[in-house]
Design an enzyme around this catalytic site. Structure first.
Site, short mmCIF file in Angstrom:
data_model
loop_
_atom_site.label_atom_id
_atom_site.label_comp_id
_atom_site.label_asym_id
_atom_site.label_seq_id
_atom_site.Cartn_x
_atom_site.Cartn_y
_atom_site.Cartn_z
N TYR A 145 18.86 -21.66 -8.14
CA TYR A 145 18.88 -20.90 -9.40
C TYR A 145 20.30 -20.97 -9.95
O TYR A 145 21.26 -20.65 -9.25
CB TYR A 145 18.47 -19.45 -9.16
CG TYR A 145 18.58 -18.57 -10.38
CD1 TYR A 145 17.77 -18.78 -11.49
CD2 TYR A 145 19.50 -17.53 -10.44
CE1 TYR A 145 17.87 -17.98 -12.63
CE2 TYR A 145 19.61 -16.71 -11.56
CZ TYR A 145 18.79 -16.94 -12.65
OH TYR A 145 18.90 -16.14 -13.76
N ASP A 240 27.80 -24.72 -7.37
CA ASP A 240 27.56 -23.37 -7.90
C ASP A 240 27.94 -22.39 -6.80
O ASP A 240 27.18 -22.15 -5.86
CB ASP A 240 26.09 -23.23 -8.33
CG ASP A 240 25.82 -21.87 -8.96
OD1 ASP A 240 26.63 -20.94 -8.74
OD2 ASP A 240 24.80 -21.73 -9.65
N LYS A 268 30.22 -13.17 -10.35
CA LYS A 268 30.03 -12.04 -9.42
C LYS A 268 31.36 -11.47 -8.89
O LYS A 268 32.01 -10.72 -9.59
CB LYS A 268 29.12 -12.47 -8.27
CG LYS A 268 27.78 -13.03 -8.85
CD LYS A 268 26.59 -12.77 -8.02
CE LYS A 268 25.37 -13.43 -8.64
NZ LYS A 268 24.14 -12.76 -8.52
N1 PLP Z 1 24.12 -19.18 -10.10
C1 PLP Z 1 23.78 -18.51 -8.99
C2 PLP Z 1 23.86 -19.22 -7.67
C3 PLP Z 1 23.36 -17.19 -9.06
O1 PLP Z 1 23.00 -16.55 -7.95
C4 PLP Z 1 23.31 -16.56 -10.33
C5 PLP Z 1 22.84 -15.17 -10.45
O2 PLP Z 1 22.33 -14.57 -9.56
C6 PLP Z 1 23.68 -17.28 -11.46
C7 PLP Z 1 24.08 -18.60 -11.31
C8 PLP Z 1 23.67 -16.64 -12.81
O3 PLP Z 1 24.69 -15.68 -12.91
P1 PLP Z 1 24.55 -14.46 -13.95
O4 PLP Z 1 23.43 -13.61 -13.46
O5 PLP Z 1 25.89 -13.79 -13.91
O6 PLP Z 1 24.26 -15.07 -15.28
#
Ligand code: PLP
Length: 427
Positions: A145, A240, A268
């Site tokens: 994700y 990521d 985060k």
């Molecule tokens: N990438 C990863 C691995 C994530 O866990 C998340 C959110 O949980 C995101 C991207 C997206 O981040 P945001 O919720 O701050 O848009």
């Protein structure tokens, strides 16, 4: 609580004014067939709902909180920043300081752009990859994700897995035609595709430890092959690290494994609980961004001084305290002895208890989990004042505020909940 609405009334009002009663689907508790919690406040390892019930928090804002809720030094940094104004649409020292701390901690990041969410960081990094390589296609992995970015909302994990929504409507098919989805941790399938399509591929995006199909670490060899092949064909490798950044060491997971991606995504923890995202990498790639380059990226609130102050404060504390070994030790103790009918995946202070008896190493194996059982387990924990993320396919966390007593309490609740499910957890 005086004059305070109860949760049932609040939820009714939320349903009236907010689609589904929530502002992000994971909070709806649908996978566990429960009603959402409305939080009044958080303190240390605990959250308190609107009716005053206390929970030990193992979701920790989906990993954004590592020092516990309302840490006094972090709160002071936020208050001090607020007193100077909220946002200027101009540069401030705070964003420079935060960028410098991150670049020094993660050597593959020579320059970094701060944005407002992980989603925005992903979206911008994808555009930058396409601008740099002049190619269109992106490779992502099943169950990964990367925020709600149109072209990547295919075969996602997270709550989408249990919501049974394979993708989202509202996205033109053409967007997906530029996305290639491959199984996680599968070297032959990656090699076969890269061999065939490499002239068209701009970037490979991967969570080096997947956190959105539950915690699943990538095999080191898999990541090495991604690095070698992308380098060979001048494709950008994007890690990521929005969950793993500053969660497992003072830096990214890449610092631990010694693999340098071209672009790293963060979010985060670097915002300490305020909205943030960031993407950074090699100078020459980052300099393609406007105003020096022709790849556009902008935001009224990007690099916001309050968010940056909060992030600086969290990162400074992490650097001073270096809590990572202790966090890992506590997490190991919490999970000790769990096996048999469940499989536990853990890296540092991230973990998932999968309700399956076979090893979990990719999206397909994660999906062998019994979600009904997970839902009952979740409810059992909730009744005992323990809050886990409300889906089988999420990561659980521990903060520096979780005391031995808290861990013991969670451990007991896990065992109690398993016993209630008639689950044999010890081999
Ligand atoms: N990438 C990863 C691995 C994530 O866990 C998340 C959110 O949980 C995101 C991207 C997206 O981040 P945001 O919720 O701050 O848009």
């Amino acid at each position: 609580m005086k004059n305070s609405p109860n949760i049932k009334d609040l939820y009714e009002r939320a349903l009236q004014y907010i689609p589904g009663g929530i502002n992000s689907p994971a909070r709806a508790f649908r996978p566990v067939k429960e009603k959402p919690i409305f939080v009044e406040k958080g303190s240390g390892a605990y959250i308190f709902d609107k009716e005053g019930k206390k929970y030990i928090d193992h979701c920790l804002s989906f990993g954004a909180i590592i020092l516990g809720h309302s840490h006094s030094r972090v709160s002071s940094a936020i208050k001090e920043a607020i007193d100077k104004g909220t946002n200027f649409g101009l540069s401030t020292e705070k964003e420079v300081i935060l960028s410098e701390i991150i670049c020094k901690a993660i050597p593959s990041i020579e320059k970094i752009r701060l944005v407002n969410s992980g989603t925005e960081a992903v979206m911008s990094a994808i555009r930058l990859s396409r601008g740099w390589t002049k190619r269109k296609r992106i490779i992502k992995f099943e169950g990964g994700y990367h925020g709600c970015v149109d072209s990547l909302l295919v075969s996602c994990g997270s709550s989408l897995t249990t919501l049974g929504v394979p993708t989202s409507s509202g996205i033109p098919e053409e967007f997906f035609q530029t996305t290639i989805v491959l199984p996680y941790n599968n070297i032959p399938s990656f090699k076969a595709i890269i061999e065939k399509y490499h002239p068209e591929i701009a970037a490979v995006i991967v969570e080096p430890i997947a956190g959105n199909m539950g915690v699943i670490p990538a095999n080191l060899e898999f990541l090495r092959v991604l690095r070698e092949e992308t380098e060979k064909y001048k494709i950008l490798l994007i890690f990521d690290e929005i969950i793993t950044g500053f969660r497992l060491c003072f830096g990214g997971f890449q610092n631990i494994i010694g693999i340098k991606p071209d672009i790293t995504l963060l979010g985060k923890i670097i915002g300490g609980g305020l909205p943030i995202g960031a993407y950074g990498g090699k100078k020459e790639i980052m300099d393609c961004l406007a105003p020096d380059g022709d790849v556009f990226s902008a935001g009224t609130f990007s690099g916001n001084p309050i968010v940056a102050s909060c992030g600086i404060s969290v990162l400074n504390i992490l650097k001073e305290e270096n809590p990572y070994n202790l966090l890992e030790k506590k997490t190991k103790y919490l999970l000790e002895g769990l096996s048999g009918c469940v499989k536990v995946n853990q890296v540092g202070s991230m973990f998932t208890i999968f309700f399956t008896d076979s090893p979990v190493f990719d999206y397909k194996s994660a999906k062998t989990s019994d979600c009904e059982r997970f839902a009952n387990f979740f409810k059992g924990l909730l009744n005992k004042g323990i809050y886990f993320p409300p889906s089988q396919f999420e990561a659980c966390f521990i903060s520096t505020c979780h005391t031995d007593k808290d861990i013991e309490k969670t451990k007991k609740a896990i065992n109690f909940s398993f016993a209630n499910l008639n689950y044999n957890i010890v081999k």
